[in-house]
Design a protein around this motif. Structure first.
Motif, PDB file in Angstrom:
ATOM      1  N   GLN A 310      -4.664 -12.130   5.408  1.00  0.00           N
ATOM      2  CA  GLN A 310      -3.284 -12.164   4.928  1.00  0.00           C
ATOM      3  C   GLN A 310      -2.383 -12.937   5.892  1.00  0.00           C
ATOM      4  OE1 GLN A 310      -2.394 -11.288   2.052  1.00  0.00           O
ATOM      5  NE2 GLN A 310      -3.887  -9.792   1.308  1.00  0.00           N
ATOM      6  N   TYR A 388      -2.603  -4.025   1.568  1.00  0.00           N
ATOM      7  CA  TYR A 388      -1.153  -3.821   1.402  1.00  0.00           C
ATOM      8  C   TYR A 388      -0.390  -4.475   2.567  1.00  0.00           C
ATOM      9  CZ  TYR A 388      -2.836  -0.190  -1.802  1.00  0.00           C
ATOM     10  OH  TYR A 388      -3.479   0.494  -2.806  1.00  0.00           O
ATOM     11  N   ASP A 390       2.382  -5.952   2.576  1.00  0.00           N
ATOM     12  CA  ASP A 390       3.836  -5.777   2.471  1.00  0.00           C
ATOM     13  C   ASP A 390       4.345  -4.586   3.278  1.00  0.00           C
ATOM     14  OD1 ASP A 390       3.912  -7.951   0.844  1.00  0.00           O
ATOM     15  OD2 ASP A 390       4.067  -6.833  -1.030  1.00  0.00           O
ATOM     16  N   VAL A 393       5.031  -6.814   6.304  1.00  0.00           N
ATOM     17  CA  VAL A 393       5.776  -8.051   6.022  1.00  0.00           C
ATOM     18  C   VAL A 393       7.195  -7.756   5.552  1.00  0.00           C
ATOM     19  CG1 VAL A 393       5.876 -10.066   4.503  1.00  0.00           C
ATOM     20  CG2 VAL A 393       3.703  -9.415   5.569  1.00  0.00           C
ATOM     21  N   ASP A 394       7.354  -6.769   4.685  1.00  0.00           N
ATOM     22  CA  ASP A 394       8.691  -6.446   4.168  1.00  0.00           C
ATOM     23  C   ASP A 394       9.638  -5.980   5.272  1.00  0.00           C
ATOM     24  OD1 ASP A 394       7.885  -7.131   1.667  1.00  0.00           O
ATOM     25  OD2 ASP A 394       7.664  -5.086   0.906  1.00  0.00           O
ATOM     26  N   TYR A 397      10.522  -9.509   7.430  1.00  0.00           N
ATOM     27  CA  TYR A 397      11.195 -10.641   6.806  1.00  0.00           C
ATOM     28  C   TYR A 397      12.707 -10.649   7.017  1.00  0.00           C
ATOM     29  CZ  TYR A 397      11.755 -14.627   3.779  1.00  0.00           C
ATOM     30  OH  TYR A 397      12.046 -15.881   3.319  1.00  0.00           O
TER      31      TYR A 397
END
Length: 411
Positions: A310, A388, A390, A393-394, A397
């Motif tokens: 990823q 998963y 995110d 990453v979420d 960001y």
């Protein structure tokens, strides 16, 4: 920052759990571990550049102390060399801070950022930037200081090396973020960006080539650490929001799967050798450990659905989005090289036929349940963040968007 702090503390806790099964370690080791966790956390969190330097020095001393705790003559020599070089690099880093203070009149990173954005560059500012890059290369293990880090990782006990490389990756990320905050939006940073990307490429390629030549498993992992540090630095040097996300995410992923690999090497070292040519046939004696090490190896290569895939995918996307396809190609080629030496190592350690004498020796191997527990947690994280991504990453960001650079607008 919260994601990095959480990862740092989690890995530190798992290493301390693994170390609890080692009879020769004492309270000094635990104290150094906790001091390292505190200093690297402070480097990540601080908004004062002089405080950053203070904790940077504490982190360097702590890492040398942890290597000395490994207790061999070669470990002492590696720690001494690291501190000797650090005396020069740390002094230059401090000089850079002094130059920036003289130019901006502040030690606050936020105040410095405002001043630099609204005033023309001076020789003191250029000199300060150069000195910060030198400090970055030493603390993060980038060329020309990469061989010093390799010596540290390969001389220390493997579970100690897993902590050392975690410290280095987060120091690298923290210092790159400071440089981006201070200089990222300025016109002359484009040249600096090229220098940082070049250093990253040298780290990636050198680490991979040297790892391909190794027979000693610990040295192979040490050179691999330098190679992966190049990926992290490259993503951050790209400077776009996606590049920063990819760089930080890969740093977190690398800390996880590389800690798993070093813990696996610690378990394998119970076979009395780290020379892969003298090992072989370990699979029947530790199949669960072999499976977890294989997962960590596939993660670092970038095989889906593991976490390394990823973050490497994001890095390639960031390089293409910043119109640097050459960097994306180099990343892919380095991953192919990583596949070759990681699979070679797995074959030589676990699958290669061994002698009857070796089999009798393997029957007496005692595997620490503490190390297996820590390795299992890290392996689960490799799989979880691969499925998963995110989750991390979420959370990165919004931060990356605030400091990321739109190079199209700058041009």
């Amino acid at each position: 920052k919260n994601a990095m702090i959480f990862t740092l503390m989690l890995i530190g806790s798992l290493i301390l759990i693994s170390a609890s099964g080692e009879k020769k370690l004492n309270g000094i080791f635990t104290s150094l571990m906790l001091m390292g966790l505190a200093s690297v956390s402070a480097i990540i969190m601080t908004e004062d550049i002089f405080n950053l330097y203070v904790f940077y020095e504490i982190a360097a001393i702590t890492q040398a102390g942890l290597v000395i705790a490994s207790g061999t003559e070669n470990a002492y020599k590696a720690a001494f060399r690291y501190l000797l070089i650090g005396t020069m690099a740390g002094s230059l880093f401090l000089l850079g801070i002094a130059l920036l203070l003289s130019a901006t009149g502040s030690l606050s990173i936020g105040d410095m950022q405002i001043f630099l954005a609204n005033n023309p560059a001076t020789p003191a500012i250029y000199g300060g930037l150069l000195m910060l890059i030198i400090g970055l290369c030493y603390g993060g293990g980038l060329p020309p200081f990469h061989t010093i880090k390799v010596d540290m990782y390969s001389r220390a006990k493997p579970f100690v090396a897993s902590m050392l490389q975690t410290y280095s990756k987060f120091v690298l990320i923290a210092l790159m973020i400071v440089i981006l905050k201070l200089f990222g939006g300025l016109s002359y940073f484009n040249t600096t960006r090229g220098v940082l990307i070049a250093l990253s490429i040298v780290g990636m390629v050198f680490g991979t080539v040297m790892a391909l030549l190794q027979n000693d498993y610990k040295k192979l992992l040490a050179y691999h650490t330098i190679s992966q540090g190049g990926y992290v630095a490259a993503g951050l040097a790209i400077g776009t929001p996606l590049g920063i996300v990819a760089g930080i995410f890969h740093g977190i992923n690398h800390a996880i799967y590389k800690s798993a690999l070093f813990l696996g090497a610690h378990i394998v070292s119970k076979a009395k050798s780290s020379n892969m040519a003298k090992l072989g046939g370990l699979l029947p004696f530790m199949p669960f450990v072999a499976f977890m090490i294989l997962c960590a190896k596939l993660a670092t290569i970038g095989i889906p659905p593991l976490n390394g895939f990823q973050s490497k995918l994001l890095l390639v996307d960031a390089a293409m989005g910043a119109n640097i396809p050459e960097l994306a190609i180099i990343m892919i080629l380095v991953s192919i090289g990583t596949f070759v030496y990681m699979m070679k190592a797995f074959y030589l350690i676990f699958l290669k036929p061994c002698s009857e004498e070796q089999i009798e020796e393997y029957k007496n191997i005692k595997i620490s349940k503490y190390s297996v527990f820590s390795l299992a947690i890290l392996t689960v994280l490799c799989i979880l963040l691969g499925i998963y991504p995110d989750i991390v990453v979420d959370r990165i960001y919004p931060f990356a968007k605030d400091i990321g650079i739109n190079w199209a607008l700058n041009k």
